[in-house]
Design an enzyme around this catalytic site. Structure first.
Site, PDB file in Angstrom:
ATOM      1  N   LYS A 288       0.856  -1.195   0.000  1.00  0.00           N
ATOM      2  CA  LYS A 288       0.000   0.000   0.000  1.00  0.00           C
ATOM      3  C   LYS A 288       0.881   1.230   0.000  1.00  0.00           C
ATOM      4  O   LYS A 288       1.960   1.248   0.617  1.00  0.00           O
ATOM      5  CB  LYS A 288      -0.896   0.008   1.249  1.00  0.00           C
ATOM      6  CG  LYS A 288      -1.667   1.314   1.451  1.00  0.00           C
ATOM      7  CD  LYS A 288      -2.400   1.345   2.788  1.00  0.00           C
ATOM      8  CE  LYS A 288      -3.028   2.710   3.041  1.00  0.00           C
ATOM      9  NZ  LYS A 288      -3.730   2.794   4.328  1.00  0.00           N
TER      10      LYS A 288
ATOM     11  N   GLU B 154      -8.729  11.817  12.637  1.00  0.00           N
ATOM     12  CA  GLU B 154      -7.889  10.682  13.040  1.00  0.00           C
ATOM     13  C   GLU B 154      -7.012  11.023  14.235  1.00  0.00           C
ATOM     14  O   GLU B 154      -6.132  11.892  14.152  1.00  0.00           O
ATOM     15  CB  GLU B 154      -7.010  10.218  11.876  1.00  0.00           C
ATOM     16  CG  GLU B 154      -6.205   8.985  12.207  1.00  0.00           C
ATOM     17  CD  GLU B 154      -5.676   8.264  10.980  1.00  0.00           C
ATOM     18  OE1 GLU B 154      -5.032   7.223  11.141  1.00  0.00           O
ATOM     19  OE2 GLU B 154      -5.921   8.748   9.857  1.00  0.00           O
TER      20      GLU B 154
ATOM     21  N   GLU C  36      -6.889  -1.954   2.805  1.00  0.00           N
ATOM     22  CA  GLU C  36      -6.223  -0.692   3.131  1.00  0.00           C
ATOM     23  C   GLU C  36      -6.264  -0.438   4.633  1.00  0.00           C
ATOM     24  O   GLU C  36      -5.273  -0.010   5.245  1.00  0.00           O
ATOM     25  CB  GLU C  36      -6.916   0.449   2.379  1.00  0.00           C
ATOM     26  CG  GLU C  36      -6.318   1.815   2.610  1.00  0.00           C
ATOM     27  CD  GLU C  36      -7.115   2.919   1.939  1.00  0.00           C
ATOM     28  OE1 GLU C  36      -6.930   4.078   2.355  1.00  0.00           O
ATOM     29  OE2 GLU C  36      -7.908   2.629   1.022  1.00  0.00           O
TER      30      GLU C  36
ATOM     31  N   GLU D 271     -11.920  10.460  -4.335  1.00  0.00           N
ATOM     32  CA  GLU D 271     -11.758  10.440  -2.875  1.00  0.00           C
ATOM     33  C   GLU D 271     -11.001  11.672  -2.400  1.00  0.00           C
ATOM     34  O   GLU D 271     -11.361  12.279  -1.387  1.00  0.00           O
ATOM     35  CB  GLU D 271     -11.033   9.163  -2.447  1.00  0.00           C
ATOM     36  CG  GLU D 271     -10.822   9.055  -0.946  1.00  0.00           C
ATOM     37  CD  GLU D 271     -10.169   7.749  -0.544  1.00  0.00           C
ATOM     38  OE1 GLU D 271      -9.371   7.761   0.417  1.00  0.00           O
ATOM     39  OE2 GLU D 271     -10.450   6.712  -1.174  1.00  0.00           O
TER      40      GLU D 271
END
Length: 391
Positions: free
Chosen positions: A153, A198, A242, A378
């Site tokens: 990733k 986050e 992910e 996104e």
């Protein structure tokens, strides 16, 4: 609280109406390079050791504290910094306080009065160094590299830019962010402004926590459509892959400091005003007395903002992104005299430079099944908080 902040050099950390606003600057500590987190810890501990602290409130954030923002990359030209304000206005769980901080030989400052809001402004953002069409190619290049292995990733970001008028009031944008995204960490530190969902790490009296986000989907047009998007996100193999990379990287970084960690059994859909995220919460008790600054050094960069394996992902980011990320995707938050603190990943944010340039960044996690057009869409969703607040 925000009404009393400096309109141009705003210091703030807000969530759900609570948080802290700093006014003035009693001290500034600056760092750079791969050892910036440990250098920050050493400098902060030295400053704390010389301070006389009277804290009768004794809630997280009261007493001596500093706001901080750190660069993403070891080789970034952007400075990482801890800023100690002269005054802190705080509120947490119904308790409000004022902290006054004075260097040696100076009188304690007086609490500032609220300041009237400045003139409204509306900015137009333009593509930055990595425009949409080039970003699509970068994503395709990353997918090809991942499919060839061993990279699993990589997170690729793009940038947009605007120009903020001279003496524009940052509190206007911050107020909009704090109101529209109340469940996120809304922050302003040394020109870095945003609302991050986050939590990189939170340390409070020996307990450590984090909220890991990776994988996202747009909100629906109505309630039924919205619920369908959330279900599709939870069942998406691409997004779960992910997310698993991101959770694994956080657990791996924290276990040497907190061997007994608990995490969400399954990722859950986190609803934000403009999109859904896959989220997992991590919690444990520290076994080695680590401070929040120690844990920044251990955690950053997580797979949620870099990729996996980390070293290979960072190399590809440097190859495919034509810009220095600066403090985007780095830690932003605060630390107190005990080393406790709250730190978010600097997402949904923009950096204001001295010449008025405002640069916003947004990234997407790329795995083997990623589709360039979807990843571009996104990033557009992730720009929305900043574009709406300033534009």
């Amino acid at each position: 609280m925000l009404a009393s902040a400096d309109p141009h050099r705003t210091l703030a950390w807000l969530r759900r109406g609570d948080g802290m606003v700093g006014v003035g600057e009693a001290a500034r500590l600056s760092f750079s390079g791969p050892d910036r987190f440990l250098a920050a810890k050493a400098a902060w501990q030295e400053l704390v050791s010389r301070a006389e602290i009277q804290d009768e409130v004794r809630v997280p954030g009261s007493g001596l504290m500093a706001f901080g923002a750190f660069a993403f990359a070891d080789g970034s030209a952007s400075t990482s910094t801890l800023i100690v304000p002269r005054i802190v206005l705080g509120r947490r769980n119904g308790v409000s306080w004022i902290t006054r901080i004075a260097p040696d030989g100076e009188d304690a400052p007086t609490a500032p009065a609220p300041r009237p809001a400045g003139h409204e402004y509306r900015l137009t953002f333009e593509p930055g160094e990595l425009p949409p069409e080039t970003y699509l190619q970068a994503v395709q290049d990353a997918v090809s590299r991942i499919q060839a292995g061993p990279l699993g990733k990589v997170v690729l970001a793009r940038d947009i830019r605007a120009h903020l008028p001279r003496f524009a009031d940052l509190r206007l944008a911050l107020g909009q962010l704090a109101g529209a995204y109340a469940d996120t960490w809304t922050f302003a530190v040394d020109g870095l402004v945003g609302s991050s969902p986050e939590t990189l790490v939170q340390v409070r009296q020996g307990v450590v926590g984090a909220r890991v986000l990776a994988g996202s989907a747009r909100r629906g047009e109505d309630a039924d459509d919205d619920a369908r998007h959330a279900r599709d996100l939870v069942s998406s193999g691409k997004d779960r892959e992910e997310h698993e990379y991101a959770v694994a990287s956080v657990l791996s970084a924290l276990r040497p400091h907190a061997p007994r960690l608990s995490s969400s059994d399954e990722p859950f859909p986190l609803k934000l005003p403009n999109l859904w995220h896959l989220a997992s919460d991590v919690k444990g008790r520290l076994a080695d007395g680590s401070t929040s600054l120690d844990l920044l050094a251990a955690l950053h960069p997580t797979a949620a903002v870099a990729g996996s394996p980390t070293s290979a992902a960072l190399e590809l980011i440097e190859e495919l992104e034509p810009f220095d990320r600066g403090r985007y995707a780095g830690p932003v938050g605060w630390v107190d005299a005990s080393g406790d603190g709250e730190w978010a990943v600097a997402l949904r944010c923009a950096q204001l430079e001295a010449d008025g340039t405002l640069t916003a960044y947004a990234g997407a996690g790329i795995v083997a099944e990623s589709e360039p057009e979807r990843e571009l869409a996104e990033t557009t969703l992730k720009f929305q908080p900043i574009v709406d607040a300033f534009g």
